[in-house]
Design a protein around this motif. Structure first.
Motif, short mmCIF file in Angstrom:
data_model
loop_
_atom_site.label_atom_id
_atom_site.label_comp_id
_atom_site.label_asym_id
_atom_site.label_seq_id
_atom_site.Cartn_x
_atom_site.Cartn_y
_atom_site.Cartn_z
N TRP A 1 97.89 -14.14 31.80
CA TRP A 1 97.88 -12.72 31.47
C TRP A 1 96.46 -12.21 31.59
O TRP A 1 95.49 -12.90 31.22
N ILE A 2 96.34 -10.98 32.04
CA ILE A 2 95.04 -10.30 32.10
C ILE A 2 95.16 -9.01 31.31
O ILE A 2 96.03 -8.17 31.59
N LEU A 3 94.33 -8.88 30.30
CA LEU A 3 94.36 -7.67 29.46
C LEU A 3 93.03 -6.93 29.63
O LEU A 3 91.99 -7.44 29.23
N PRO A 4 93.05 -5.77 30.27
CA PRO A 4 91.81 -5.00 30.50
C PRO A 4 91.37 -4.21 29.28
O PRO A 4 92.19 -3.64 28.55
N LEU A 5 90.06 -4.17 29.09
CA LEU A 5 89.42 -3.30 28.09
C LEU A 5 88.32 -2.52 28.80
O LEU A 5 87.78 -3.00 29.79
N PRO A 6 87.94 -1.35 28.28
CA PRO A 6 86.81 -0.64 28.88
C PRO A 6 85.51 -1.38 28.57
O PRO A 6 85.46 -2.23 27.68
N HIS A 7 84.45 -1.03 29.29
CA HIS A 7 83.14 -1.61 28.97
C HIS A 7 82.73 -1.11 27.59
O HIS A 7 82.92 0.06 27.27
N SER A 8 82.15 -2.01 26.80
CA SER A 8 81.81 -1.62 25.43
C SER A 8 80.36 -1.14 25.31
O SER A 8 79.89 -0.92 24.20
N SER A 9 79.67 -1.01 26.44
CA SER A 9 78.29 -0.53 26.40
C SER A 9 78.24 0.94 26.00
O SER A 9 79.14 1.72 26.35
N GLY A 10 77.18 1.32 25.31
CA GLY A 10 77.01 2.72 24.92
C GLY A 10 76.84 3.63 26.13
O GLY A 10 77.01 4.84 26.03
N ALA A 11 76.46 3.03 27.29
CA ALA A 11 76.28 3.84 28.51
C ALA A 11 77.62 4.30 29.06
O ALA A 11 77.68 5.21 29.88
N SER A 12 78.70 3.67 28.62
CA SER A 12 80.03 4.07 29.10
C SER A 12 80.58 5.18 28.21
O SER A 12 80.71 5.02 27.00
N LEU A 13 80.87 6.32 28.84
CA LEU A 13 81.37 7.47 28.08
C LEU A 13 82.90 7.57 28.15
O LEU A 13 83.48 8.50 27.63
N TRP A 14 83.52 6.58 28.78
CA TRP A 14 84.95 6.64 29.06
C TRP A 14 85.77 6.80 27.78
O TRP A 14 86.75 7.55 27.75
N THR A 15 85.37 6.10 26.73
CA THR A 15 86.18 6.14 25.50
C THR A 15 85.96 7.43 24.70
O THR A 15 86.60 7.62 23.66
N ASN A 16 85.07 8.31 25.18
CA ASN A 16 84.87 9.56 24.44
C ASN A 16 86.09 10.49 24.53
O ASN A 16 86.32 11.30 23.64
N LEU A 17 86.86 10.36 25.61
CA LEU A 17 88.02 11.23 25.76
C LEU A 17 89.18 10.75 24.88
O LEU A 17 89.48 9.55 24.86
#
Ligand code: SF4
Length: 203
Positions: free
Chosen positions: A164-180
């Protein structure tokens, strides 16, 4: 030390001594970063270590690690137990340096990824994980073997080659993806899936 332990120790020594990228003229700072036992039921793959990780030789050591382990705590994982029980590595094992325009770290080039790929394949063969946690777009693309948008990957589980492969976003503060908010919902869904799979991985 069992056979797997001896092979892992030899691979670890080879990775730590590796200068392939540097010798090929790429700006990768030698000093591979990875941790954990082999075999292990879970293997986490990130993009590349940051400067703090490279200094102390510990994956996800600094702010990206704090964020990552906050997420993993939501899925029921304790940081110390996770680090002791599971293997942690990256698509490229060495620090790639700062992004030329100052926004976080540089993404390893395709050439650097190719140079490091044999190590990742050997880690996979030794660790034999049932579950791969792919952290960030590059790790997701590498493990799935094709480009995929984060919006399509996070919140799903993929099955490939009996794993199984479970993707997560990058957890770096430079990634703004999780802001939405909609991406926050995708991340929460991924953590629910991970919590559900924890028992399967550990048994
Ligand atoms: S990134 Fe990988 S291939 Fe490149 S020098 Fe480091 S260990 Fe070697």
């Amino acid at each position: 030390m069992n056979d797997d332990g001896a092979v892992l120790a030899a691979l670890a020594a080879e990775m730590r001594a590796c200068r392939r990228c540097f010798e090929a003229g790429y700006p990768m700072v030698p000093g591979a970063v990875f941790s954990g036992p082999a075999p292990a039921p879970l293997m986490l793959v990130g993009q590349a270590p940051g400067i703090t990780e490279a200094q102390v030789k510990r994956p996800f050591n600094a702010s990206a690690g704090r964020r990552l382990f906050q997420w993993l705590a939501e899925a029921g994982f304790d940081e110390a137990a996770f680090r002791a029980s599971y293997y942690m590595t990256a698509v490229t094992k060495c620090y790639p340096g700062k992004h030329p325009r100052g926004k976080g770290d540089r993404k390893p080039s395709r050439a650097e990824q190719r140079l490091c790929r044999p190590f990742l394949d050997r880690e996979l063969a030794l660790v034999k994980p049932r579950l791969l946690l792919a952290v960030g777009g590059l790790a997701i693309e590498t493990l799935l073997g094709r480009p995929v948008r984060l919006e399509e990957a996070v919140g799903r589980v993929f099955e490939m080659d009996g794993r199984w492969i479970l993707p997560l976003p990058h957890s770096s503060g430079a990634s703004l993806w999780t802001n939405l908010p909609e991406n926050q919902a995708r991340l929460r869904q991924a953590l629910v899936l991970l919590r559900d799979m924890k028992g399967l991985v550990e048994n």
